[in-house]
Design a protein around this motif. Structure first.
Motif, PDB file in Angstrom:
ATOM      1  N   MET A   1      -0.697  19.451  88.634  1.00  0.00           N
ATOM      2  CA  MET A   1       0.121  18.628  89.532  1.00  0.00           C
ATOM      3  C   MET A   1      -0.054  17.145  89.226  1.00  0.00           C
ATOM      4  SD  MET A   1      -0.421  20.614  93.185  1.00  0.00           S
ATOM      5  CE  MET A   1       0.557  19.410  94.094  1.00  0.00           C
ATOM      6  N   GLN A   2      -1.289  16.751  88.923  1.00  0.00           N
ATOM      7  CA  GLN A   2      -1.535  15.353  88.591  1.00  0.00           C
ATOM      8  C   GLN A   2      -0.758  14.941  87.346  1.00  0.00           C
ATOM      9  OE1 GLN A   2      -3.461  13.477  90.548  1.00  0.00           O
ATOM     10  NE2 GLN A   2      -3.551  11.586  89.358  1.00  0.00           N
ATOM     11  N   ARG A   3      -0.594  15.878  86.407  1.00  0.00           N
ATOM     12  CA  ARG A   3       0.156  15.601  85.170  1.00  0.00           C
ATOM     13  C   ARG A   3       1.658  15.766  85.371  1.00  0.00           C
ATOM     14  NH1 ARG A   3      -3.497  19.421  83.148  1.00  0.00           N
ATOM     15  NH2 ARG A   3      -1.741  20.849  82.833  1.00  0.00           N
ATOM     16  N   GLY A   4       2.072  16.384  86.480  1.00  0.00           N
ATOM     17  CA  GLY A   4       3.478  16.684  86.684  1.00  0.00           C
ATOM     18  C   GLY A   4       3.939  17.908  85.938  1.00  0.00           C
ATOM     19  N   ASP A   5       3.018  18.815  85.627  1.00  0.00           N
ATOM     20  CA  ASP A   5       3.317  20.022  84.857  1.00  0.00           C
ATOM     21  C   ASP A   5       3.361  21.231  85.804  1.00  0.00           C
ATOM     22  OD1 ASP A   5       3.539  22.114  83.105  1.00  0.00           O
ATOM     23  OD2 ASP A   5       1.621  21.789  82.089  1.00  0.00           O
ATOM     24  N   TYR A   6       4.572  21.736  86.028  1.00  0.00           N
ATOM     25  CA  TYR A   6       4.757  22.866  86.943  1.00  0.00           C
ATOM     26  C   TYR A   6       5.311  24.084  86.218  1.00  0.00           C
ATOM     27  CZ  TYR A   6       4.098  19.472  90.708  1.00  0.00           C
ATOM     28  OH  TYR A   6       3.581  18.510  91.542  1.00  0.00           O
ATOM     29  N   THR A   7       5.005  24.222  84.953  1.00  0.00           N
ATOM     30  CA  THR A   7       5.606  25.303  84.166  1.00  0.00           C
ATOM     31  C   THR A   7       5.054  26.681  84.547  1.00  0.00           C
ATOM     32  OG1 THR A   7       3.992  24.825  82.419  1.00  0.00           O
ATOM     33  CG2 THR A   7       6.175  23.825  82.219  1.00  0.00           C
ATOM     34  N   GLU A   8       3.789  26.762  84.939  1.00  0.00           N
ATOM     35  CA  GLU A   8       3.195  28.060  85.258  1.00  0.00           C
ATOM     36  C   GLU A   8       3.562  28.489  86.676  1.00  0.00           C
ATOM     37  OE1 GLU A   8      -0.834  28.781  84.391  1.00  0.00           O
ATOM     38  OE2 GLU A   8      -0.795  27.785  82.414  1.00  0.00           O
ATOM     39  N   GLN A   9       3.792  29.780  86.841  1.00  0.00           N
ATOM     40  CA  GLN A   9       4.167  30.319  88.145  1.00  0.00           C
ATOM     41  C   GLN A   9       3.086  30.092  89.189  1.00  0.00           C
ATOM     42  OE1 GLN A   9       6.995  31.732  89.308  1.00  0.00           O
ATOM     43  NE2 GLN A   9       8.007  31.281  87.366  1.00  0.00           N
ATOM     44  N   SER A  10       1.824  30.222  88.785  1.00  0.00           N
ATOM     45  CA  SER A  10       0.734  30.013  89.743  1.00  0.00           C
ATOM     46  C   SER A  10       0.735  28.575  90.259  1.00  0.00           C
ATOM     47  CB  SER A  10      -0.613  30.338  89.083  1.00  0.00           C
ATOM     48  OG  SER A  10      -0.829  29.509  87.943  1.00  0.00           O
ATOM     49  N   THR A  11       1.057  27.627  89.410  1.00  0.00           N
ATOM     50  CA  THR A  11       1.133  26.227  89.836  1.00  0.00           C
ATOM     51  C   THR A  11       2.277  26.024  90.819  1.00  0.00           C
ATOM     52  OG1 THR A  11       0.222  25.484  87.716  1.00  0.00           O
ATOM     53  CG2 THR A  11       1.392  23.848  89.041  1.00  0.00           C
ATOM     54  N   GLN A  12       3.413  26.651  90.540  1.00  0.00           N
ATOM     55  CA  GLN A  12       4.560  26.515  91.431  1.00  0.00           C
ATOM     56  C   GLN A  12       4.249  27.088  92.810  1.00  0.00           C
ATOM     57  OE1 GLN A  12       8.162  28.038  89.627  1.00  0.00           O
ATOM     58  NE2 GLN A  12       7.643  27.184  87.635  1.00  0.00           N
ATOM     59  N   LEU A  13       3.614  28.253  92.856  1.00  0.00           N
ATOM     60  CA  LEU A  13       3.319  28.890  94.135  1.00  0.00           C
ATOM     61  C   LEU A  13       2.267  28.115  94.913  1.00  0.00           C
ATOM     62  CD1 LEU A  13       3.591  31.175  96.155  1.00  0.00           C
ATOM     63  CD2 LEU A  13       1.945  32.490  94.803  1.00  0.00           C
ATOM     64  N   GLN A  14       1.165  27.780  94.262  1.00  0.00           N
ATOM     65  CA  GLN A  14       0.088  27.085  94.961  1.00  0.00           C
ATOM     66  C   GLN A  14       0.511  25.687  95.400  1.00  0.00           C
ATOM     67  OE1 GLN A  14      -3.644  27.186  92.803  1.00  0.00           O
ATOM     68  NE2 GLN A  14      -3.467  29.374  92.387  1.00  0.00           N
ATOM     69  N   SER A  15       1.247  24.983  94.557  1.00  0.00           N
ATOM     70  CA  SER A  15       1.682  23.628  94.917  1.00  0.00           C
ATOM     71  C   SER A  15       2.671  23.662  96.084  1.00  0.00           C
ATOM     72  CB  SER A  15       2.300  22.921  93.706  1.00  0.00           C
ATOM     73  OG  SER A  15       3.490  23.575  93.282  1.00  0.00           O
ATOM     74  N   LYS A  16       3.494  24.690  96.140  1.00  0.00           N
ATOM     75  CA  LYS A  16       4.440  24.823  97.249  1.00  0.00           C
ATOM     76  C   LYS A  16       3.706  24.979  98.572  1.00  0.00           C
ATOM     77  CE  LYS A  16       8.065  27.951  98.900  1.00  0.00           C
ATOM     78  NZ  LYS A  16       8.910  29.117  98.559  1.00  0.00           N
ATOM     79  N   LEU A  17       2.699  25.843  98.618  1.00  0.00           N
ATOM     80  CA  LEU A  17       1.928  26.039  99.839  1.00  0.00           C
ATOM     81  C   LEU A  17       1.136  24.792 100.196  1.00  0.00           C
ATOM     82  CD1 LEU A  17       0.628  29.685  99.202  1.00  0.00           C
ATOM     83  CD2 LEU A  17       2.536  28.975 100.660  1.00  0.00           C
ATOM     84  N   LEU A  18       0.593  24.127  99.180  1.00  0.00           N
ATOM     85  CA  LEU A  18      -0.190  22.922  99.425  1.00  0.00           C
ATOM     86  C   LEU A  18       0.679  21.801  99.986  1.00  0.00           C
ATOM     87  CD1 LEU A  18      -2.753  21.231  99.214  1.00  0.00           C
ATOM     88  CD2 LEU A  18      -2.154  20.757  96.823  1.00  0.00           C
ATOM     89  N   MET A  19       1.842  21.573  99.382  1.00  0.00           N
ATOM     90  CA  MET A  19       2.694  20.489  99.847  1.00  0.00           C
ATOM     91  C   MET A  19       3.253  20.786 101.237  1.00  0.00           C
ATOM     92  SD  MET A  19       2.236  18.379  97.535  1.00  0.00           S
ATOM     93  CE  MET A  19       3.241  17.149  98.344  1.00  0.00           C
TER      94      MET A  19
END
Length: 293
Positions: A250-268
């Protein structure tokens, strides 16, 4: 906001419904909490009292890039518009006569359209003097239109007035363009939410663990304290757990992985709700309603 594909009614119906539930006019609304206001000492209190007695300058602004975020009827023939500008931040303007049948402003003061704005005044609500359509952007349609109203609602609720955020303004333009070109909303919206919280002074470095004072570890899980930052997750935690790998991405702005998309959605979603003190985002509720049709 849940960005899964849904069957969206006609764009005009979505726009009407989203516009109807955006926040109230300036005098009746409050922005999200801000924790960075300086403490007022007796010395600067005296300075403020002296400043309040000096006459305010009647500003005249010309050809300022901006977008309409929301508008409200004002008296019989006018509108109050909430606008985001590049160099003056978020401001409120009264557009006199904009509701008249033959007013040229009726077709110009539309959301998601780049404008050149001019105004005058010194109060909380100033007077619009010019508004010219710039063009060059594709219109938002269907689910992208609802995402656009979501962006506007976030800006209205989180940005204080008269604070310039030129980088956020440019990101807003870029985000609208990406949505219009069918870029994945899951990624586009997360980047904007993160930037908005940073620009609002509500989010710091995601890569530094506040307890251990060291960089987060890729394989370890953390929770993000909204006031202090990341700390190692504990079994009793009820807030979203996020891997160090996701925080670094997230700090890099890299949301290519599905796990990043899911976790970042819940976090935000958690962070936005915290800073809004649990108040619902109206555009998110509209999407839930559409999914239940």
């Amino acid at each position: 906001m849940d960005e899964q594909a849904v069957a969206v009614p006609e764009d005009s119906a979505v726009a009407d419904k989203a516009a109807a539930v955006l926040p109230a006019p300036p005098a009746a609304k409050k922005t999200a909490s801000r924790s960075r206001a300086p403490k007022v000492t007796p010395a600067n209190s005296a300075t403020r009292r002296a400043a309040s007695k000096s006459p305010a300058k009647d500003l005249r602004i010309h050809e300022q890039p901006g977008f309409v975020l929301h508008s409200w009827p004002y008296k019989e023939t006018s509108l109050i518009i909430d606008v985001l500008t590049r160099d003056h931040g978020r401001i409120a303007l009264v557009a006199k006569g904009a509701k008249r049948p033959h007013s040229q402003l009726r077709s110009v003061l539309q959301t998601f359209q780049p404008l050149q704005l001019g105004w005058t005044g010194k109060g909380e609500i100033r007077t619009l003097t010019t508004a010219d359509w710039v063009g060059g952007m594709l219109p938002l349609e269907k689910s992208a239109l609802l995402c656009g109203f979501y962006l506007n609602e976030l800006l209205v609720k989180f940005l204080m007035r008269d604070e310039a955020h030129p980088d956020l303004f440019d990101l807003y333009v870029s985000t609208l363009n990406q949505l219009a070109h069918d870029e994945p909303a899951t990624i586009v919206l997360r980047r904007f939410e993160l930037a908005l919280l940073r620009e609002s002074g509500l989010l710091g470095d995601l890569t530094r663990c506040t307890q251990q004072r060291e960089r987060v570890q890729t394989e370890q899980f953390y929770v993000l304290d909204p006031e202090r930052g990341p700390r190692p997750a504990m079994p009793a935690d009820t807030v979203p757990r996020v891997s160090g790998k996701t925080l670094l991405a997230m700090q890099r702005g890299d949301y290519t992985e599905q796990s990043t998309q899911l976790q970042s959605k819940l976090l935000m979603r958690f962070l936005l709700a915290h800073h809004l003190h649990g108040a619902a985002l109206n555009t998110r509720q509209i999407l839930i309603d559409l999914q239940n049709l």
